[in-house]
Design a protein around this motif. Structure first.
Motif, PDB file in Angstrom:
ATOM      1  N   VAL A 165       7.088  11.476  15.124  1.00 50.53           N
ATOM      2  CA  VAL A 165       6.694  10.139  14.699  1.00 50.53           C
ATOM      3  C   VAL A 165       7.337   9.878  13.339  1.00 50.53           C
ATOM      4  O   VAL A 165       7.148  10.652  12.396  1.00 50.53           O
ATOM      5  CB  VAL A 165       5.167  10.001  14.619  1.00 50.53           C
ATOM      6  N   LEU A 166       8.106   8.810  13.231  1.00 49.29           N
ATOM      7  CA  LEU A 166       8.873   8.520  12.022  1.00 49.29           C
ATOM      8  C   LEU A 166       8.476   7.165  11.453  1.00 49.29           C
ATOM      9  O   LEU A 166       8.500   6.150  12.171  1.00 49.29           O
ATOM     10  CB  LEU A 166      10.374   8.514  12.334  1.00 49.29           C
ATOM     11  N   PHE A 167       8.094   7.135  10.183  1.00 46.31           N
ATOM     12  CA  PHE A 167       7.915   5.901   9.424  1.00 46.31           C
ATOM     13  C   PHE A 167       9.088   5.809   8.452  1.00 46.31           C
ATOM     14  O   PHE A 167       9.193   6.604   7.518  1.00 46.31           O
ATOM     15  CB  PHE A 167       6.599   5.909   8.648  1.00 46.31           C
ATOM     16  N   ASP A 168       9.969   4.861   8.674  1.00 50.90           N
ATOM     17  CA  ASP A 168      11.163   4.683   7.850  1.00 50.90           C
ATOM     18  C   ASP A 168      11.108   3.293   7.206  1.00 50.90           C
ATOM     19  O   ASP A 168      11.240   2.282   7.899  1.00 50.90           O
ATOM     20  CB  ASP A 168      12.407   4.824   8.737  1.00 50.90           C
ATOM     21  N   ASN A 169      10.871   3.257   5.912  1.00 50.57           N
ATOM     22  CA  ASN A 169      10.709   1.981   5.205  1.00 50.57           C
ATOM     23  C   ASN A 169       9.543   1.166   5.781  1.00 50.57           C
ATOM     24  O   ASN A 169       9.688  -0.007   6.124  1.00 50.57           O
ATOM     25  CB  ASN A 169      11.997   1.152   5.239  1.00 50.57           C
ATOM     26  N   VAL A 170       8.408   1.799   5.904  1.00 52.02           N
ATOM     27  CA  VAL A 170       7.169   1.117   6.287  1.00 52.02           C
ATOM     28  C   VAL A 170       6.410   0.832   4.992  1.00 52.02           C
ATOM     29  O   VAL A 170       5.862   1.745   4.370  1.00 52.02           O
ATOM     30  CB  VAL A 170       6.330   1.962   7.251  1.00 52.02           C
ATOM     31  N   VAL A 171       6.411  -0.420   4.573  1.00 51.62           N
ATOM     32  CA  VAL A 171       5.897  -0.792   3.252  1.00 51.62           C
ATOM     33  C   VAL A 171       4.671  -1.683   3.411  1.00 51.62           C
ATOM     34  O   VAL A 171       4.740  -2.727   4.066  1.00 51.62           O
ATOM     35  CB  VAL A 171       6.978  -1.522   2.433  1.00 51.62           C
ATOM     36  N   VAL A 172       3.573  -1.268   2.797  1.00 48.07           N
ATOM     37  CA  VAL A 172       2.335  -2.045   2.819  1.00 48.07           C
ATOM     38  C   VAL A 172       2.047  -2.520   1.396  1.00 48.07           C
ATOM     39  O   VAL A 172       1.875  -1.706   0.483  1.00 48.07           O
ATOM     40  CB  VAL A 172       1.155  -1.212   3.346  1.00 48.07           C
ATOM     41  N   THR A 173       2.020  -3.821   1.180  1.00 50.92           N
ATOM     42  CA  THR A 173       1.695  -4.371  -0.130  1.00 50.92           C
ATOM     43  C   THR A 173       0.227  -4.784  -0.159  1.00 50.92           C
ATOM     44  O   THR A 173      -0.289  -5.333   0.808  1.00 50.92           O
ATOM     45  CB  THR A 173       2.571  -5.587  -0.457  1.00 50.92           C
ATOM     46  N   LYS A 174      -0.440  -4.462  -1.259  1.00 49.37           N
ATOM     47  CA  LYS A 174      -1.862  -4.758  -1.446  1.00 49.37           C
ATOM     48  C   LYS A 174      -2.700  -4.256  -0.269  1.00 49.37           C
ATOM     49  O   LYS A 174      -3.449  -5.014   0.357  1.00 49.37           O
ATOM     50  CB  LYS A 174      -2.082  -6.252  -1.658  1.00 49.37           C
ATOM     51  N   PRO A 175      -2.590  -2.968   0.064  1.00 49.86           N
ATOM     52  CA  PRO A 175      -3.373  -2.453   1.196  1.00 49.86           C
ATOM     53  C   PRO A 175      -4.862  -2.482   0.886  1.00 49.86           C
ATOM     54  O   PRO A 175      -5.299  -2.293  -0.255  1.00 49.86           O
ATOM     55  CB  PRO A 175      -2.872  -1.009   1.327  1.00 49.86           C
ATOM     56  N   GLY A 176      -5.664  -2.721   1.918  1.00 52.19           N
ATOM     57  CA  GLY A 176      -7.112  -2.643   1.764  1.00 52.19           C
ATOM     58  C   GLY A 176      -7.544  -1.199   1.577  1.00 52.19           C
ATOM     59  O   GLY A 176      -6.860  -0.257   2.008  1.00 52.19           O
TER      60      GLY A 176
END
Length: 391
Positions: A346-357
């Motif tokens: 499982v690969l997350f490549d540039n998975v960006v979360v801004t202001k995550p809860g």
């Protein structure tokens, strides 16, 4: 209809229909909807199977070959199929009739299909189901199913229009592109093939791109193990936008009999924007549902609610690349594999979360176990059980 025929629904006219419309064996024909086809909402007289009392679909087609569903309208106008679903929706209606509701357009065991330039509106149940299909293209076709015509959020009232899936597909060689979807269940769902499928034993080789969707996700599943080995593979979602959605990226397995197997392999989501998700932005794991042995719909928010993780599905090569999640109401997501049969690659490549809860996972941000994963590129925040691969 004979080869080469066109059935024309004329512009600026509305035709009222009762469900149970059936056709089989059409080939090299066109159904051109320039007006409006609107179905009755009268449940009392809706046609039903005399033995089971199951309602018949609005439209049911099978054994089609080279059939086009289209409209000649331009300038943003589309031909309309309206299921008058409001009378079938709601919590009370669900308690009374459950899922004994008609799909708007159901196609089975067919090849070489084109659906274009249509609006599929207010289906009583699933909007579009293509099962045992080979070579299907859907383009410039929208799905709209909402309680209030101007609804912009999936609040508790809107969510009573559940089971209004957008495009559900099982088969091979499917391309859906340039569509808009608003509904209160899976926006797109890749389903498993039935054991009787003649086109392919797997649901495979599908591309979904340039789709604006808001609902319960761009979805794989739910996929359950079977005696014939269920398989879903080579599926890509790309260049999609999800505003005010309930769920975002949603991959789900479900329980099956002990000893049965299945796989979810070679799945890619890339260039996806998710804004203001009211529930999970990313969910990879067991299906959330109301049936026994499913992950509870209220997990993890109510104490002691179960979320069992099926063991029979093998997950491998799941890629999320260039995913942007802005302002989710909850923690970014859930990635849950079975510890005895963990998810692989499982690969997350540039998975960006801004202001995550921060609710419910706090600074861990994800529920994460039973997975061998890598976070690379600018992935922030990384799932806590992933290995970090430097630039």
């Amino acid at each position: 209809m004979q080869n080469g025929d066109t059935l024309l629904i004329p512009f600026n006219k509305t035709f009222w229909l009762m469900g149970g419309i059936y056709a089989s064996g059409l080939a090299y024909v066109t159904i051109q909807i320039d007006g409006i086809l609107k179905f009755s909402d009268n449940q009392t007289v809706w046609p039903r199977d005399p033995q089971t009392q199951r309602v018949y679909e609005c439209f049911f087609f099978e054994q089609l070959n080279y059939v086009t569903f289209t409209s000649s309208l331009s300038g943003g106008n589309k031909g309309i199929i309206d299921g008058s679903g409001q009378n079938w929706w709601g919590l009370v209606e669900y308690l009374l009739i459950g899922e004994n509701r008609p799909r708007l357009l159901s196609i089975y065991n067919s090849t070489n299909l084109l659906v274009e330039n249509l609006l599929l509106k207010n289906s009583p149940y699933w909007t579009f189901l293509a099962n045992d299909i080979a070579n299907l293209e859907i383009r410039h076709t929208d799905v709209d199913a909402r309680i209030r015509p101007d609804a912009q959020y999936h609040d508790l009232n809107e969510m009573t229009a559940f089971n209004t899936d957008g495009f559900d597909v099982a088969g091979t060689n499917v391309w859906i592109h340039d569509c808009n979807i608003w509904n209160d269940d899976d926006c797109i769902a890749v389903k498993e093939q039935s054991s009787s499928s003649i086109h392919s034993s797997c649901s495979e080789n599908m591309l979904f791109e340039r789709i604006n969707a808001s609902g319960v996700g761009l979805t794989i599943g739910s996929i359950g193990p079977s005696a014939t080995h269920t398989c879903v593979r080579n599926i890509t979602f790309r260049d999609c936008t999800m505003y005010n959605t309930f769920k975002g990226i949603y991959l789900k397995s479900r329980p099956g009999q002990v000893g049965h197997t299945g796989e979810i392999t070679n799945i890619t989501y890339e260039n996806v924007l998710i804004n203001n998700a009211s529930q999970w932005s990313i969910w990879i794991g067991p299906q959330q549902a109301g049936y026994k042995d499913a992950c509870s719909l209220v997990w993890p928010f109510l104490p002691d609610t179960p979320c069992p993780i099926p063991i029979g599905i093998t997950w491998n090569n799941i890629v999320l690349r260039n995913i942007t999640v802005n302002g989710p109401h909850l923690s970014p997501g859930v990635i849950l594999g079975n510890l005895s049969n963990p998810m692989l690659n499982v690969l997350f490549d540039n998975v960006v979360v801004t202001k995550p809860g921060f609710f419910p996972w706090g600074t861990r941000y994800y529920a994460c176990e039973g997975v061998e994963g890598i976070a690379q590129g600018n992935t922030q925040p990384p799932p806590p059980c992933f290995k970090i691969k430097p630039f």
